[in-house]
Motif scaffolding. Structure first.
Motif, short mmCIF file in Angstrom:
data_model
loop_
_atom_site.label_atom_id
_atom_site.label_comp_id
_atom_site.label_asym_id
_atom_site.label_seq_id
_atom_site.Cartn_x
_atom_site.Cartn_y
_atom_site.Cartn_z
N ALA A 131 41.84 -14.98 69.39
CA ALA A 131 42.85 -14.14 69.06
C ALA A 131 42.63 -13.87 67.82
N LYS A 132 42.49 -13.58 66.88
CA LYS A 132 41.56 -12.88 65.94
C LYS A 132 40.03 -12.57 65.11
N ALA A 133 40.07 -11.58 64.85
CA ALA A 133 38.70 -11.48 64.69
C ALA A 133 38.32 -12.15 63.55
N PRO A 134 36.88 -12.95 64.02
CA PRO A 134 36.15 -13.76 63.73
C PRO A 134 35.97 -13.81 61.92
N ASP A 135 36.43 -14.18 60.83
CA ASP A 135 36.23 -14.68 59.55
C ASP A 135 35.28 -15.78 59.20
N PHE A 136 34.59 -14.76 58.16
CA PHE A 136 33.82 -15.92 57.28
C PHE A 136 34.27 -17.07 57.19
N GLN A 137 35.61 -17.05 56.09
CA GLN A 137 36.29 -18.67 55.50
C GLN A 137 36.44 -19.57 56.08
#
Length: 305
Positions: A176-182
């Protein structure tokens, strides 16, 4: 006895240290086949006598202990084949060999030609195992022949098809959300680091990796399929943490895949000195190669091992 042996196989899939031939080839049914049934591999007791049986056993040994080829530069990292193809290559949803063997010959966009199964095995050595000097075992080498024999035996009775249920990783929905590093780092620390190390270095016992490195010089290189965020997310969702496949959400799988694959690793063997050219020719939507590192901003691949 078979149930206990299978449990040990699953546990040792990440360890990949098995060097004996146990009666471990009775696979539990997975969850993704429409009828609830996956291909059942032959019982180990059915391995034939003679040279064919010897080749199957050698292929099994190479598959679960690929490090025996280390002195030949094959592999040129710390991985075993069974680190990605879990349970000695028999587990549905973990790229089982019984699903791969009947799918070839097949066209692969990766090298723009029709590949035989031998070509596919060479590709695994070149990319996932980071073959030294970019030279995988020869097409007609004993190692390739033995791995073909083992794969053929596991596929005994399977249909000739590239669509066998369970043949690859189970699909994972786009997040649903763009993959995120944190967010991915938080998942990694909580669910992955105990086995794979705080810095992705894997875990060793008596000098041998019992859990594989996920980045760094001893991991798969920038050309391996697992460096793709989508492929690694599907593998993670299906199979990780080990013996707890499906316990991460789709979003968590994408996030932690993004985190893992935003770290440096060995160079893509197709690299000819021009990072931009390699990025354009071989890396697409789901690759972080050639993009700015979320850690320090350098272009990923420019500091590859």
């Amino acid at each position: 006895m078979k149930t206990l042996s299978l449990l040990m196989t699953c546990l040792l899939a990440g360890l990949a240290q098995a060097e004996t031939f146990e009666d471990q080839f009775s696979v539990p049914l997975g969850e993704k086949a429409p009828d609830g049934q996956y291909h059942q591999v032959p019982d180990w007791s059915k391995v034939p006598d003679g040279e064919m049986g010897a080749a199957i056993k050698r292929g099994y040994s190479l598959f679960v202990n690929t490090q025996q080829l280390k002195g030949q530069g094959q592999p040129n990292n710390a991985l075993q084949c069974s680190n990605c193809h879990l349970g000695s290559g028999i587990i549905a949803g973990a790229s089982p060999l019984w699903g791969a063997y009947p799918a070839y010959p097949a066209y692969r966009k990766k090298n723009n030609k029709v590949n035989t199964y031998e070509d596919r095995l060479q590709g695994c050595f070149l990319f996932s195992m980071n073959a030294k000097g970019g030279e995988p075992p020869a097409y007609d080498s004993q190692e390739i022949r033995d791995l073909v024999a083992y794969s053929y035996w596991l596929a005994s009775g399977a249909a000739i098809s590239d669509k066998l249920p369970g043949r690859n990783f189970f699909a994972v929905a786009e997040p649903a959300k763009a993959p995120d590093f944190q967010r991915g780092q938080a998942v990694y620390v909580e669910r992955c680091a105990d086995c794979h190390g705080a810095s992705g270095e894997g875990k060793q016992v008596a000098g041998r990796h019992v859990f594989p490195p996920l980045w760094g010089k001893e991991s798969y290189n920038w050309g391996a399929g697992m460096h793709g965020i989508d492929k690694a997310a599907a593998f993670i969702k299906s199979n990780m943490p080990l013996s707890q496949g499906g316990s991460l959400s789709d979003q968590q799988a994408w996030d932690v895949s993004f985190y893992i694959n935003s770290q440096e690793r060995p160079q893509d063997p197709r690299f000819k000195g021009d990072l931009g050219q390699t990025t354009r020719e071989y890396h697409g939507k789901y690759s972080q190669y050639g993009l700015a590192s979320p850690v320090d901003g350098h272009l990923l691949g420019s500091k590859a091992y």
